[in-house]
Design an enzyme around this catalytic site. Sequence first.
Site, PDB file in Angstrom:
ATOM      1  N   TYR A 154       1.283  -2.666  11.839  1.00  0.00           N
ATOM      2  CA  TYR A 154       1.723  -2.934  10.558  1.00  0.00           C
ATOM      3  C   TYR A 154       3.319  -2.893  10.452  1.00  0.00           C
ATOM      4  CZ  TYR A 154       2.518  -2.385   5.583  1.00  0.00           C
ATOM      5  OH  TYR A 154       3.010  -2.703   4.116  1.00  0.00           O
ATOM      6  N   ALA A 155       3.848  -2.113  11.131  1.00  0.00           N
ATOM      7  CA  ALA A 155       5.490  -1.773  11.242  1.00  0.00           C
ATOM      8  C   ALA A 155       5.892  -2.946  11.980  1.00  0.00           C
ATOM      9  CB  ALA A 155       5.928  -0.486  11.899  1.00  0.00           C
ATOM     10  N   ALA A 156       4.996  -3.407  12.985  1.00  0.00           N
ATOM     11  CA  ALA A 156       5.658  -4.632  13.770  1.00  0.00           C
ATOM     12  C   ALA A 156       5.835  -5.848  13.123  1.00  0.00           C
ATOM     13  CB  ALA A 156       4.609  -4.507  15.237  1.00  0.00           C
ATOM     14  N   LYS A 158       5.895  -6.245   9.739  1.00  0.00           N
ATOM     15  CA  LYS A 158       6.741  -6.208   8.862  1.00  0.00           C
ATOM     16  C   LYS A 158       8.361  -6.247   9.402  1.00  0.00           C
ATOM     17  CE  LYS A 158       4.001  -5.691   5.016  1.00  0.00           C
ATOM     18  NZ  LYS A 158       3.727  -6.766   4.318  1.00  0.00           N
TER      19      LYS A 158
HETATM   20  N1  LIG Z   1       1.292  -0.217  -1.289  1.00  0.00           N
HETATM   21  C1  LIG Z   1       2.347   0.035  -0.673  1.00  0.00           C
HETATM   22  O1  LIG Z   1       2.783   1.416  -0.607  1.00  0.00           O
HETATM   23  C2  LIG Z   1       3.257  -0.910  -0.104  1.00  0.00           C
HETATM   24  C3  LIG Z   1       4.399  -0.253   0.598  1.00  0.00           C
HETATM   25  C4  LIG Z   1       5.230  -1.372   1.164  1.00  0.00           C
HETATM   26  C5  LIG Z   1       5.014  -2.694   1.307  1.00  0.00           C
HETATM   27  N2  LIG Z   1       3.700  -3.099   0.617  1.00  0.00           N
HETATM   28  C6  LIG Z   1       3.520  -4.505   0.643  1.00  0.00           C
HETATM   29  O2  LIG Z   1       3.249  -4.926  -0.468  1.00  0.00           O
HETATM   30  C7  LIG Z   1       2.473  -6.087  -0.301  1.00  0.00           C
HETATM   31  C8  LIG Z   1       1.258  -5.929  -1.609  1.00  0.00           C
HETATM   32  O3  LIG Z   1       0.773  -4.822  -1.292  1.00  0.00           O
HETATM   33  P1  LIG Z   1      -0.196  -3.952  -2.499  1.00  0.00           P
HETATM   34  O4  LIG Z   1       0.311  -2.773  -2.236  1.00  0.00           O
HETATM   35  O5  LIG Z   1       0.001  -4.476  -3.628  1.00  0.00           O
HETATM   36  O6  LIG Z   1      -1.657  -3.889  -1.659  1.00  0.00           O
HETATM   37  P2  LIG Z   1      -3.042  -4.621  -2.375  1.00  0.00           P
HETATM   38  O7  LIG Z   1      -4.124  -4.560  -1.205  1.00  0.00           O
HETATM   39  O8  LIG Z   1      -3.187  -4.170  -3.761  1.00  0.00           O
HETATM   40  O9  LIG Z   1      -2.758  -6.263  -2.586  1.00  0.00           O
HETATM   41  C9  LIG Z   1      -2.790  -7.057  -1.367  1.00  0.00           C
HETATM   42  C10 LIG Z   1      -3.518  -8.483  -1.598  1.00  0.00           C
HETATM   43  O10 LIG Z   1      -3.354  -9.060  -0.462  1.00  0.00           O
HETATM   44  C11 LIG Z   1      -4.534  -9.948  -0.420  1.00  0.00           C
HETATM   45  N3  LIG Z   1      -4.760 -10.091   0.907  1.00  0.00           N
HETATM   46  C12 LIG Z   1      -5.235  -9.610   1.943  1.00  0.00           C
HETATM   47  N4  LIG Z   1      -5.502 -10.352   3.007  1.00  0.00           N
HETATM   48  C13 LIG Z   1      -5.228 -11.667   2.657  1.00  0.00           C
HETATM   49  C14 LIG Z   1      -5.177 -12.918   3.209  1.00  0.00           C
HETATM   50  N5  LIG Z   1      -5.492 -13.164   4.643  1.00  0.00           N
HETATM   51  N6  LIG Z   1      -4.874 -13.969   2.534  1.00  0.00           N
HETATM   52  C15 LIG Z   1      -4.726 -13.883   1.122  1.00  0.00           C
HETATM   53  N7  LIG Z   1      -4.584 -12.701   0.454  1.00  0.00           N
HETATM   54  C16 LIG Z   1      -4.856 -11.530   1.378  1.00  0.00           C
HETATM   55  C17 LIG Z   1      -5.676  -8.834  -0.838  1.00  0.00           C
HETATM   56  O11 LIG Z   1      -6.949  -9.581  -1.087  1.00  0.00           O
HETATM   57  C18 LIG Z   1      -5.096  -8.272  -1.937  1.00  0.00           C
HETATM   58  O12 LIG Z   1      -5.288  -8.572  -3.090  1.00  0.00           O
HETATM   59  C19 LIG Z   1       1.902  -6.194   0.785  1.00  0.00           C
HETATM   60  O13 LIG Z   1       2.562  -6.954   1.795  1.00  0.00           O
HETATM   61  C20 LIG Z   1       2.200  -4.759   1.517  1.00  0.00           C
HETATM   62  O14 LIG Z   1       2.278  -4.821   2.780  1.00  0.00           O
HETATM   63  C21 LIG Z   1       2.875  -2.255   0.232  1.00  0.00           C
END
Ligand SMILES: NC(=O)c1ccc[n+]([C@@H]2O[C@H](COP(=O)([O-])OP(=O)(O)OC[C@H]3O[C@@H](n4cnc5c(N)ncnc54)[C@H](O)[C@@H]3O)[C@@H](O)[C@H]2O)c1
Length: 251
Positions: A154-156, A158
């Site tokens: 994940y870190a890589a 991002k």
């Molecule tokens: N939740 C956290 O603590 C956090 C922290 C830092 C960054 N993020 C980033 O924020 C973003 C949103 O995450 P979130 O927390 O809302 O998570 P979430 O799981 O609620 O939402 C992510 C969405 O991405 C969709 N998804 C997954 N694979 C997919 C694909 N191949 N094609 C299309 N859609 C796809 C999922 O179905 C889901 O609806 C992500 O990029 C995540 O890495 C989240």
Amino acid sequence: MRFLGRVLFITGAGSGLGRATARLFAAEGAKVFGVDVNGAGLAETVAAIRTAGGVADSAVCDVGSMAAVRAAVDAAVGAFGGVDILVNAAGIGRSARLEEIDEEEWQRVLTVNLTGAFNTVKAALPHLLARPGGAVVNVASSAGMRGQAYAAHYAASKAGLVNFTRSIALEFASRGLRINCLAPAGIRSPLIQHFIPREDFEKQLVAYYSPPLPHQLADPADMAKAIAYLASDDAKMVVGAVLVADWGTLA
Ligand SMILES: NC(=O)c1ccc[n+]([C@@H]2O[C@H](COP(=O)([O-])OP(=O)(O)OC[C@H]3O[C@@H](n4cnc5c(N)ncnc54)[C@H](O)[C@@H]3O)[C@@H](O)[C@H]2O)c1
């Protein structure tokens, strides 16, 4: 109404931060085209926007497939006449020791989190450049800003997304397309359930990626405001930036 008359194409719109961002942009006047692999979640997002009087459409789409992304962008342009703003919020991941991450999982995380953004930027680019005021916001993570134990894949992915963002921000600055990224830490969304520290993790390494006030999680609707800022004309001087919104974790 910062986004009146503008079209937003957003990935990950079926849940969490993507959904909250779609709703916020729609409330501020944007026509929203959401994509996600989760069709039911996507339908809920579209219904919520329409119920609130906004304009939204969607397509089920795996961002890891260039063909699927191109078809979704074509559908968005067909529905709303263009794409002004692209937000990449789709993302996957989990806490795991490196020994537990096999090649398939490594590849999938890189494909969704990094190649997915490459695919959407490539497909939307002609439209983003066609009208003034184009903007891209990629959702990275505080995990992309330094090493994070137990989430190497994940870190890589991002970290790659952060430098992809900076690189293309440079390439397109002179053509009026602003590209930035957001680096959040914990958000109250389904994804965070996959990142709960385990008893067998070394405590000092968990502390290294924890905020000064432990267990602090952002409301997706609050985090969406940071994306809206980066995409709006309020940030017209912000190019190639990483907006860290992590409760001080990296401070
Ligand atoms: N939740 C956290 O603590 C956090 C922290 C830092 C960054 N993020 C980033 O924020 C973003 C949103 O995450 P979130 O927390 O809302 O998570 P979430 O799981 O609620 O939402 C992510 C969405 O991405 C969709 N998804 C997954 N694979 C997919 C694909 N191949 N094609 C299309 N859609 C796809 C999922 O179905 C889901 O609806 C992500 O990029 C995540 O890495 C989240």
